[in-house]
Enzyme design. Structure first.
Site, PDB file in Angstrom:
ATOM      1  N   GLY A  10      37.870  57.996 -53.936  1.00 22.22           N
ATOM      2  CA  GLY A  10      37.986  56.983 -54.987  1.00 22.22           C
ATOM      3  C   GLY A  10      37.306  57.484 -56.248  1.00 22.22           C
ATOM      4  N   ASP A 127      29.810  53.033 -54.454  1.00 19.48           N
ATOM      5  CA  ASP A 127      29.171  52.270 -53.369  1.00 19.48           C
ATOM      6  C   ASP A 127      27.695  52.616 -53.173  1.00 19.48           C
ATOM      7  OD1 ASP A 127      31.676  51.280 -52.992  1.00 19.48           O
ATOM      8  OD2 ASP A 127      32.047  52.245 -51.072  1.00 19.48           O
ATOM      9  N   GLY A 170      32.399  47.641 -51.630  1.00 15.18           N
ATOM     10  CA  GLY A 170      31.309  47.964 -50.707  1.00 15.18           C
ATOM     11  C   GLY A 170      31.826  47.762 -49.304  1.00 15.18           C
ATOM     12  N   ARG A 265      36.462  28.704 -55.929  1.00 12.17           N
ATOM     13  CA  ARG A 265      37.452  29.693 -56.385  1.00 12.17           C
ATOM     14  C   ARG A 265      36.867  31.085 -56.238  1.00 12.17           C
ATOM     15  NH1 ARG A 265      40.909  26.751 -59.933  1.00 12.17           N
ATOM     16  NH2 ARG A 265      41.193  24.839 -58.763  1.00 12.17           N
ATOM     17  N   ARG A 274      35.594  50.332 -60.968  1.00 14.59           N
ATOM     18  CA  ARG A 274      35.641  51.801 -60.933  1.00 14.59           C
ATOM     19  C   ARG A 274      36.154  52.404 -62.239  1.00 14.59           C
ATOM     20  NH1 ARG A 274      38.131  53.037 -55.314  1.00 14.59           N
ATOM     21  NH2 ARG A 274      39.686  54.132 -56.517  1.00 14.59           N
TER      22      ARG A 274
HETATM   23  O1  F6P Z   1      34.818  54.338 -51.625  1.00 11.95           O
HETATM   24  C1  F6P Z   1      34.772  53.719 -52.851  1.00 11.95           C
HETATM   25  C2  F6P Z   1      35.644  52.485 -52.869  1.00 11.95           C
HETATM   26  O2  F6P Z   1      35.649  52.016 -54.180  1.00 11.95           O
HETATM   27  C3  F6P Z   1      35.228  51.396 -51.864  1.00 11.95           C
HETATM   28  O3  F6P Z   1      34.215  50.557 -52.345  1.00 11.95           O
HETATM   29  C4  F6P Z   1      36.517  50.650 -51.654  1.00 11.95           C
HETATM   30  O4  F6P Z   1      36.552  50.009 -50.392  1.00 11.95           O
HETATM   31  C5  F6P Z   1      37.530  51.743 -51.706  1.00 11.95           C
HETATM   32  O5  F6P Z   1      36.984  52.768 -52.503  1.00 11.95           O
HETATM   33  C6  F6P Z   1      38.875  51.326 -52.250  1.00 11.95           C
HETATM   34  O6  F6P Z   1      39.720  52.393 -52.120  1.00 11.95           O
HETATM   35  P1  F6P Z   1      41.164  52.519 -52.802  1.00 11.95           P
HETATM   36  O7  F6P Z   1      40.979  52.655 -54.279  1.00 11.95           O
HETATM   37  O8  F6P Z   1      41.745  53.745 -52.197  1.00 11.95           O
HETATM   38  O9  F6P Z   1      41.885  51.262 -52.433  1.00 11.95           O
END
Ligand code: F6P
Length: 341
Positions: A10, A127, A170, A265, A274
């Site tokens: 990621g 994370d 997370g 909600r 990200r």
């Molecule tokens: O590993 C980092 C992360 O952002 C996690 O927190 C999350 O579960 C995952 O990647 C999501 O992954 P993707 O972008 O492949 O759906």
């Protein structure tokens, strides 16, 4: 030396700052040459490269994402994948690889290094759950984004007398929920490390309403009720066997409405955490990781990873990063519990 650089898993804010620092010091101080591998381990696996020199890293310090692209490709899950990587590295005249990634990317780097490939690792994940480093870059940016969301949700929650739930990333570690919840003054924080009682959560919600405020609950996507399992999206698994999480926030809202009669909600922050420009903390940490990673290559510290310990950047064995997850310790969670309800 001719050095390959890749970013896997990621993405997170700060990846470009690492690439820039590696290239600037590698070219300027040591006189190395670089090859950019595209899309994580898919790059060396399929021989996907791009030019990577000082010109390509100009202006990328504040940019989110990664100019190299990323993927969750696992060469060990591909028939003949490791041999293919060795062949492609040899054909491209690569002496060493710098792999920037989280547990999966660095897990592959560890195994390749054990097989004799010259690899140095750089830890990254929003994370913050990688072992052997106090912090990973990307985490501070994600926490700030989540904190701002919580700040904004407080006012609308109070206007409408609603319980508002914020679902943050997370999978196995609740660092983002804990830090953003503490910084944003959340009334309940739920993390994967500690199973929660839905009765207690509803009691916190009711006591918050009684004090004439509206509750804000922060929940990690991997949090689980005492009875029940992780809530997953039925979308299969990736090459490393991870299921897609998500849905715990909606589940909580349903339970709160049903049990307390109050409106609830959910806001799922998802990939907003990200994306975009890194904070100053993450830019500095990522830059320092990059500078020390190229030093490690220069000194032939194969199979090592740069890490933050206190204020120092050190090198640790790559295997130390992935041998266990760095989860939230109970005493830290207990500090946050003082503010629940
Ligand atoms: O590993 C980092 C992360 O952002 C996690 O927190 C999350 O579960 C995952 O990647 C999501 O992954 P993707 O972008 O492949 O759906």
């Amino acid at each position: 030396m001719r050095i390959g650089v890749l970013t896997g898993g990621g993405d997170c804010p700060g990846l470009n700052a690492v690439i820039r620092a590696v290239v600037r010091k590698g070219v300027g101080v040591y006189g190395h040459e670089f090859v950019g591998y595209r899309d994580g381990w898919r790059g060396p696996l399929d021989g996907l490269t791009m030019e990577l020199g000082v010109a390509q890293v100009r202006g990328i310090l504040p940019r989110g994402g990664t100019i190299l692209g990323s993927s969750r490709t696992n060469p060990f899950a591909v028939e003949g994948g490791v041999e293919q990587i060795r062949f492609n590295l040899h054909a491209a005249g690569i002496d060493a690889l710098i792999a920037v990634g989280g547990e999966d990317t660095l897990g592959v780097a560890t195994r390749l290094s054990e097989l004799g490939v010259n690899v140095v690792g750089v830890p990254k994940t929003i994370d913050n759950d990688l072992n052997a480093t106090d912090y990973t870059f990307g985490f501070d940016t994600a926490v700030n984004i989540a904190m701002e969301a919580i700040d904004r949700l407080h006012t609308t929650a109070e206007s409408h007398h609603r319980a508002l739930i914020v679902e943050v990333m997370g999978r196995h570690a609740g660092w983002i929920a804990l830090h953003s919840g503490l910084a944003g003054g959340a009334n309940v924080i739920l993390i994967p490390e500690v199973r929660f009682s839905i009765e207690r959560v509803c009691a916190y919600v009711e006591s918050r309403f009684q004090s004439q405020y509206a509750p804000i609950l922060v929940v990690s996507e991997g949090a689980q009720p005492e009875e029940g399992e992780m809530v997953t999206l039925e979308k299969g698994v990736d090459a490393f066997g991870h299921v897609r999480l998500g849905g715990i926030g909606e589940w909580l809202a349903g339970q709160i409405e049903h049990r307390t009669g109050k409106e609830a909600r959910t806001t799922v922050l998802g990939h907003i955490q990200r994306g975009g420009t890194p904070t100053a903390f993450d830019r500095v940490l990522a830059t320092r990781f990059g500078l020390h990673a190229i030093d490690a290559v220069q000194h032939g510290k194969w199979g090592s990873m740069v890490a933050l310990q206190g204020a120092q950047i050190v090198t640790v064995p790559l295997s130390a990063a992935t041998e266990k997850l760095k989860t939230v310790p109970p005493e830290l969670y207990a500090e946050a519990e003082v503010f629940f309800g």
